[in-house]
Design a protein around this motif. Structure first.
Motif, short mmCIF file in Angstrom:
data_model
loop_
_atom_site.label_atom_id
_atom_site.label_comp_id
_atom_site.label_asym_id
_atom_site.label_seq_id
_atom_site.Cartn_x
_atom_site.Cartn_y
_atom_site.Cartn_z
N LEU A 120 45.49 30.14 -35.07
CA LEU A 120 46.13 28.86 -34.83
C LEU A 120 45.39 28.06 -33.75
CD1 LEU A 120 49.95 29.78 -34.84
CD2 LEU A 120 48.68 28.49 -36.58
N ALA A 121 44.85 28.75 -32.76
CA ALA A 121 44.13 28.07 -31.69
C ALA A 121 42.91 27.33 -32.23
CB ALA A 121 43.70 29.06 -30.62
N LEU A 122 42.35 27.83 -33.34
CA LEU A 122 41.19 27.19 -33.96
C LEU A 122 41.57 26.23 -35.07
CD1 LEU A 122 38.74 30.22 -34.28
CD2 LEU A 122 38.60 28.34 -32.64
N ASN A 123 42.64 26.52 -35.79
CA ASN A 123 42.94 25.79 -37.03
C ASN A 123 44.26 25.03 -37.04
OD1 ASN A 123 40.68 26.90 -38.91
ND2 ASN A 123 41.55 28.74 -37.99
N GLY A 124 45.19 25.39 -36.17
CA GLY A 124 46.51 24.77 -36.21
C GLY A 124 46.57 23.45 -35.47
N ASP A 125 47.45 22.56 -35.92
CA ASP A 125 47.73 21.35 -35.17
C ASP A 125 48.48 21.75 -33.90
OD1 ASP A 125 49.73 19.15 -34.34
OD2 ASP A 125 48.31 18.06 -35.60
N PRO A 126 47.97 21.42 -32.72
CA PRO A 126 48.62 21.87 -31.49
C PRO A 126 50.10 21.49 -31.40
CG PRO A 126 46.43 21.07 -30.97
CD PRO A 126 46.68 20.73 -32.42
N ASP A 127 50.49 20.31 -31.88
CA ASP A 127 51.90 19.93 -31.81
C ASP A 127 52.76 20.81 -32.71
OD1 ASP A 127 51.38 17.83 -30.03
OD2 ASP A 127 50.89 16.47 -31.67
N ALA A 128 52.24 21.16 -33.88
CA ALA A 128 52.97 22.08 -34.76
C ALA A 128 53.05 23.47 -34.15
CB ALA A 128 52.29 22.14 -36.14
N VAL A 129 52.01 23.87 -33.44
CA VAL A 129 52.00 25.18 -32.79
C VAL A 129 53.03 25.22 -31.66
CG1 VAL A 129 50.62 26.86 -31.52
CG2 VAL A 129 49.60 25.62 -33.44
N VAL A 130 53.17 24.11 -30.93
CA VAL A 130 54.20 24.04 -29.89
C VAL A 130 55.57 24.37 -30.48
CG1 VAL A 130 55.49 22.47 -28.39
CG2 VAL A 130 53.00 22.41 -28.38
N LEU A 131 55.89 23.77 -31.61
CA LEU A 131 57.19 24.01 -32.23
C LEU A 131 57.31 25.44 -32.72
CD1 LEU A 131 59.89 22.89 -33.14
CD2 LEU A 131 58.78 22.04 -35.23
N ALA A 132 56.28 25.97 -33.34
CA ALA A 132 56.32 27.34 -33.85
C ALA A 132 56.52 28.35 -32.72
CB ALA A 132 55.05 27.65 -34.63
N LEU A 133 55.81 28.15 -31.62
CA LEU A 133 55.95 29.06 -30.49
C LEU A 133 57.34 28.98 -29.89
CD1 LEU A 133 52.52 28.45 -28.71
CD2 LEU A 133 53.27 30.59 -29.76
N THR A 134 57.91 27.80 -29.82
CA THR A 134 59.25 27.63 -29.26
C THR A 134 60.28 28.37 -30.09
OG1 THR A 134 58.59 25.47 -28.39
CG2 THR A 134 60.94 25.93 -28.49
N VAL A 135 60.10 28.37 -31.40
CA VAL A 135 60.99 29.14 -32.27
C VAL A 135 60.90 30.63 -31.93
CG1 VAL A 135 61.41 29.88 -34.65
CG2 VAL A 135 60.88 27.48 -34.16
N ASN A 136 59.69 31.10 -31.73
CA ASN A 136 59.46 32.53 -31.51
C ASN A 136 59.87 33.01 -30.13
OD1 ASN A 136 56.96 34.73 -30.73
ND2 ASN A 136 58.18 35.12 -32.54
N PHE A 137 59.78 32.13 -29.13
CA PHE A 137 60.03 32.55 -27.75
C PHE A 137 61.45 33.07 -27.55
CE2 PHE A 137 56.56 29.61 -25.86
CZ PHE A 137 55.61 30.58 -26.10
N ALA A 138 62.42 32.47 -28.22
CA ALA A 138 63.81 32.90 -28.04
C ALA A 138 63.99 34.35 -28.48
CB ALA A 138 64.75 31.98 -28.82
N ALA A 139 63.43 34.70 -29.64
CA ALA A 139 63.54 36.08 -30.12
C ALA A 139 62.81 37.04 -29.19
CB ALA A 139 62.97 36.18 -31.53
N TRP A 140 61.62 36.68 -28.77
CA TRP A 140 60.82 37.52 -27.86
C TRP A 140 61.56 37.74 -26.55
CZ3 TRP A 140 57.34 40.92 -26.61
CH2 TRP A 140 56.67 40.87 -25.38
#
Length: 219
Positions: A120-140
């Motif tokens: 994702l760091a190479l290929n993902g849109d950073p704004d989309a990655v922000v949202l994806a990470l925020t989803v994951n952080f709660a579970a983690w």
């Protein structure tokens, strides 16, 4: 009408909610049923994960197009630095020194998450990655809170030894709001963040594989 970042976040969270028993390792540690060697393996695998994620966040910061997104990813990278220092205390409580962490041969199942984040760091849109990470952080964060409690109750770990998990169990109080502001700005600008759902699903899936790869070592 532009969809709100909050609505998008909650929709993805609902879609990706796992059953309570999907993660097989955390309940074992919470009940004191996982051997100390597996907890040591957890620390060693996280040593590789954190080291990789630190670089991935810095790469995302370099690719981000707004100051807010750059600050978000830079903050995450700084947090990985703090976590890596605290991880040494967790490893020490399991009888492993820093050299043992470096020498640990990582399991493919445990390294899928950082590998995908590097992608994702190479290929993902950073704004989309922000949202994806925020989803994951709660579970983690929830997993880390349960582990910290279980390690104190059943393994006699002190605050120093649990510092790694405590750190992630109590994230910065404004982190989610800052993430939502970044996502909302992108949505208002007309950006399509549909891929954030896929990114979040992949991250969640790889995270479960991480935990369950270690759970398979509990006999």
């Amino acid at each position: 009408m532009t969809r709100s970042a909050r609505d998008l976040l909650e929709t993805i969270r609902r879609d990706l909610t796992h059953d309570d028993d999907a993660n097989r390792l955390v309940p074992l540690v919470a009940a004191g049923r996982a051997p100390l060697t597996v907890i040591g393996d957890l620390a060693a695998e996280q040593h590789h994960v954190i080291s990789s994620d630190w670089r991935s966040f810095l790469a995302l910061a370099a690719r981000a197009t707004t100051p807010e997104a750059r600050e978000f990813f830079t903050g995450l990278a700084q947090g990985e630095g703090v976590a890596l220092a605290r991880l040494a205390d967790l490893a020490a409580a399991t009888g492993r020194d820093p050299e043992a962490l470096d020498d640990h041969e990582p399991e493919p199942g445990c390294q899928g998450y950082p590998s995908y984040l590097a992608w994702l760091a190479l290929n993902g849109d950073p704004d989309a990655v922000v949202l994806a990470l925020t989803v994951n952080f709660a579970a983690w964060g929830g997993y880390c809170g349960a582990l910290a409690q279980g390690l104190r109750e059943h393994y006699g770990f002190d605050d120093k030894a649990c510092g790694f998990f405590d750190f992630f169990a109590t994230p910065a109080p404004d982190m989610e709001e800052r993430a939502l502001a970044i996502v909302q700005s992108a949505l208002d600008a007309g950006k399509d963040l549909a891929l954030s759902h896929r990114h979040a699903r992949m991250l969640q899936g790889y995270e479960l594989i991480f935990w369950n790869t270690l759970a398979d070592r509990v006999v």
